[in-house]
Each structure stands twice: as structure tokens, then as C-alpha cells.
Design a protein around this motif. Structure first.
Motif, short mmCIF file in Angstrom:
data_model
loop_
_atom_site.label_atom_id
_atom_site.label_comp_id
_atom_site.label_asym_id
_atom_site.label_seq_id
_atom_site.Cartn_x
_atom_site.Cartn_y
_atom_site.Cartn_z
N SER A 126 0.83 -1.20 0.00
CA SER A 126 0.00 0.00 0.00
C SER A 126 0.86 1.25 0.00
O SER A 126 0.57 2.23 -0.71
N TYR A 127 1.94 1.23 0.80
CA TYR A 127 2.84 2.39 0.86
C TYR A 127 3.40 2.70 -0.51
O TYR A 127 3.39 3.86 -0.97
N TRP A 128 3.89 1.68 -1.19
CA TRP A 128 4.54 1.91 -2.48
C TRP A 128 3.55 2.38 -3.54
O TRP A 128 3.89 3.19 -4.40
N MET A 129 2.33 1.90 -3.47
CA MET A 129 1.32 2.37 -4.42
C MET A 129 0.90 3.81 -4.13
O MET A 129 0.62 4.58 -5.04
N GLN A 130 0.88 4.18 -2.84
CA GLN A 130 0.40 5.50 -2.46
C GLN A 130 1.44 6.60 -2.64
O GLN A 130 1.11 7.71 -3.07
N TYR A 131 2.70 6.29 -2.31
CA TYR A 131 3.70 7.36 -2.20
C TYR A 131 4.80 7.35 -3.25
O TYR A 131 5.55 8.32 -3.34
N GLU B 109 3.32 9.83 -11.15
CA GLU B 109 2.20 10.03 -12.06
C GLU B 109 2.57 10.93 -13.24
O GLU B 109 2.05 10.78 -14.34
N ASN C 216 7.93 11.07 3.39
CA ASN C 216 7.21 10.69 2.16
C ASN C 216 7.17 11.80 1.12
O ASN C 216 6.27 11.84 0.28
N THR D 228 0.15 -2.24 -10.81
CA THR D 228 1.36 -1.57 -10.34
C THR D 228 2.60 -2.22 -10.93
O THR D 228 3.54 -1.53 -11.34
#
Length: 406
Positions: free
Chosen positions: A28-33, A37, A50, A85
Motif C-alpha cells: 500500500s505504501y509503495w502504491m500511495q507514495y 504520475e 514521504n 502496479t
């Protein structure tokens, strides 16, 4: 002391529950931060708060490890977000790291995705094989398998030492000999290293799982032979780290993290090629090397970083990746021996991570801590070397091992 069976089962159950939650938290961390993009792929560096580091270079190893981590997670969880991802990493590697003129993968690109360092570090090519073969396993994309096979052939063509065996470290973009072969500034500038050979055999085995090629199997067995002959010190159980072309040992440094990583990984490689001789050899060595690595354990359960045997100098830092490898390596020794001390060592490694390395505020694991538990400053939370590889793999490995025991 032998733990009662019901108590052991409870410990393993709690361990599994905690690591399942931690694995999901890491992903989750890697997908969020860390997803870039704007520029594509993943941010070159993210600090402990972060925040992206502007203009940071993007590394082949980082993207390959992300590709592996999310492909492996998709295979386990069947969550489409993980495969999506992984595809971000796959697409970025294909578009920006691939050298269409000379073959192979660049070492790094800059923050604008232009080639920064075009050298062909064999360690990097190996990790790309590792990630690509896992992605193929996850989704069956033939391009990923073709890239893996092409990289294998390039390594064999340019790096394999037909006289002494093993693999030379690095080449220029054009696959020519280089003066500076180092993987990083801290490494010795030698022709052959344990680190590269460990990850070449790891990558080759992952490719072999999806491509049963006779030459590939032969090379894996050859690497296992080299580890037993030159790299593992049969007296101490530690790994020698740096060699010249003739396999003369050039350094007295001990890396406890590489010791414990090799302890379980080489056994897994032997099992993958189903060679009875090597399975027996590396099952014995797994415990021998784990005991050697345990000399680097502190009373708090953490594994010290490095020890210079020639001078007696201990690097009193506890980096995150050796703790992850200790979790697996000692669990593997427990499975092989049935001795509770190894289970305790694995659990103690995880407890150390929980108490000192997990960032309860911003997520993920810190790079490491000093002797007094101060967080090591100036290091990435995510970056060129800090990836969801060691820690997510530790979660996956131990969960899978506990499942097999039940």
C-alpha cells in the motif's frame, strides 16, 4: 528449551497474521507514495516524510525489484491493483531502460527519464531477469519472458568467464571492459563479487521456473558449485565477498546480511533444479551459515551490518534489509533442524523491526538505525536501493513456510 507444540503453533499463527498485515501495508505504501504520475514509473527517491526528492535518478534495480514485488504479490493475493502496479514498472523499464542499440538495460535514467548511466552492471541485468520472469509468471506476457531470455543470453555472451567460471561485474554501454566495476562507492573494485553471483543465481532460478532450458540449468548448478568451492568459507561459515578473476579472495569483510540471505537462498536454488547432491549440500550449509550469521546478532535481536575481520572493527549499524533476510534465514534453519532457537531468532528479528524500524507515522521501514537506535539520517525511505524487495519477500516467504507447516 523446547517450546510446547501448542505454544509453537500459536507463535506461528500470530507471526503469520502480523506479516500478512505488514505485507499489505508495504505494498500500500509503495502504491500511495512512490508512483510517479507525471514522469512515469516510480519516483527516484522519497524521504522519511514521504516527500519526493526533486530530480532524483531512477534506477534499474529499483524498478526491477518493484516489478518482482508486485508480480509476486499478485500471484499470492490475486489483487488486480498489484498487477497494475507491476505493469507500471514493466512499461517503464521497457520504454526507458532498454538499450535498443547495444542490448541489455541501462543502469539509470535521470529525473526526466533520459539515459544517465548506460553501463551494463551484471547485477542490474540479473535483477531485471528476476522481475521480468516473475511478471511473466503473473500474467503470461510473452515480452517479459523474451526480455528475460535475451538478458540471460547477453550475460552469458559478455560476462561469463569460460576459463575460471563465474561472471565479471560490469561493462560499458557497448559491453566493453571497464576500469571501475563497482556496484556502489562502498564496494571493492574487483572483477567478481559474491553479491552479483548471489543475485545472478537467484535470477537464473526464477527464469528456470518458467523456462526449463538445459543451459540455464547447467549454469545454475555451476554457480552452486562455485559458491561451495570459493565463496563460502568452509571453516567459518561466512561468505567471502570480493575476488579477482582467478577467485583469489581480496577482502576480509564479513556481511552478516549476505551470510543469512545466502543461507536460505542457495538451498532454494538447489531445490529448484532438483539436484539431490546440491540439495543435501546446501541444506547442511543453510544451518552452518545461519550459525555464522548469528555471530552478528545483538542482544536486542537485531543483526549488525558488517564486520572487518582483519581489524576487528564492527560497523554498529542495523540496516533494514539484513533484518528481513534474518527473518527468512533463521526460519529456514528452524524448518530444517526443528530447533526452537532458530524460530526464536526469526521472531526476534521481526520484533526488532517492529520496535525500531517500522515507521508508525509515515509507513514502510526506515533504512536503518545507529547503535543507540537513532534513525540513520540522509537515507531514502524509497529510492535507488531501498525497494519493496527484502521486506515484502520476507513476509511472503515466512507466510508460505508457515502455511506448509500447518
Amino acid at each position: 528449551m523446547v517450546l510446547p507444540a501448542d505454544h509453537t503453533n500459536q507463535l506461528l499463527h500470530v507471526y503469520r497474521v502480523q506479516l500478512l498485515a505488514e505485507w499489505k501495508a508495504i505494498l500500500s505504501y509503495w502504491m500511495q507514495y512512490t508512483v510517479d504520475e507525471a514522469g512515469g514509473g516510480f519516483l527516484g527517491s522519497v524521504d522519511n516524510q514521504n516527500q519526493p526528492v526533486p530530480g532524483a535518478a531512477k534506477g534499474l534495480v529499483m524498478h526491477s525489484r518493484i516489478l518482482w514485488a508486485f508480480s509476486a504479490a499478485y500471484i499470492f493475493f490475486k489483487d488486480g491493483a498489484y498487477l497494475a502496479t507491476a505493469k507500471k514498472a514493466f512499461d517503464f523499464i521497457c520504454q526507458h531502460f532498454s538499450d535498443r542499440e547495444h542490448g541489455g538495460m541501462y543502469w539509470s535514467v535521470d529525473g526526466e527519464c533520459n539515459r544517465l548511466d548506460g553501463k551494463k552492471q551484471v547485477y542490474g541485468q540479473a535483477f531485471c531477469i528476476y522481475g521480468m520472469s516473475e511478471y511473466y509468471k503473473a500474467c503470461g506476457d510473452p515480452m517479459a519472458l523474451n526480455i528475460s531470455i535475451e538478458l540471460f543470453q547477453l550475460i552469458e555472451q559478455h560476462s561469463y568467464d569460460t576459463v575460471q567460471g563465474g561472471y565479471l561485474e560490469a561493462f560499458s554501454r557497448e559491453w566493453q571492459v571497464m576500469d571501475d566495476l563497482r556496484l556502489s562507492d562502498k564496494d571493492a573494485n574487483e572483477k567478481k563479487t559474491t553479491n552479483t553471483h548471489l543475485h545472478v543465481v537467484e535470477a537464473y532460478v526464477n527464469l528456470y521456473r518458467v523456462w526449463k532450458n538445459a543451459k540455464l540449468s547447467e549454469r545454475i548448478e555451476g554457480l552452486l558449485e562455485l559458491f561451495g568451492k570459493y565463496i563460502i568459507d568452509q571453516q567459518t561459515g561466512h561468505l567471502h565477498l570480493f575476488f579477482d578473476e582467478q577467485w583469489n579472495n581480496k577482502e576480509t569483510l564479513i556481511s552478516y546480511g549476505h551470510d543469512i540471505e545466502a543461507a536460505w537462498l542457495l538451498q532454494e536454488c538447489a531445490e529448484a533444479v532438483e539436484n539431490r547432491q546440491y540439495i543435501e549440500q546446501y541444506s547442511r550449509l543453510a544451518i552452518f551459515i545461519a550459525d555464522a550469521a548469528a555471530r552478528g546478532l545483538d542482544a536486542d535481536g537485531g543483526l549488525w551490518y558488517e564486520y572487518f575481520a582483519g581489524t576487528g572493527y564492527l560497523v554498529k549499524e542495523k540496516h533494514s534489509w539484513p533484518q528481513a533476510e534474518a527473518m527468512i534465514g533463521f526460519m529456514n534453519a528452524y524448518e530444517l533442524s526443528g530447533k526452537d532457537k532458530y524460530l526464536r531468532q526469526s521472531l526476534n528479528s521481526w520484533a526488532f523491526v517492529q520496535h525500531h524500524l517500522l515507521d508508525s507515522v509515515h509507513g514502510e521501514w526506515f533504512w536503518g538505525v545507529k547503535e543507540d537506535y537513532r534513525i540513520m539520517e540522509g537515507q531514502d525511505k524509497a529510492g535507488f536501493w531501498k525497494c519493496p524487495y527484502h521486506n515484502s519477500r520476507a513476509c511472503m516467504q515466512i507466510i508460505s513456510r508457515i502455511d506448509k507447516m500447518s
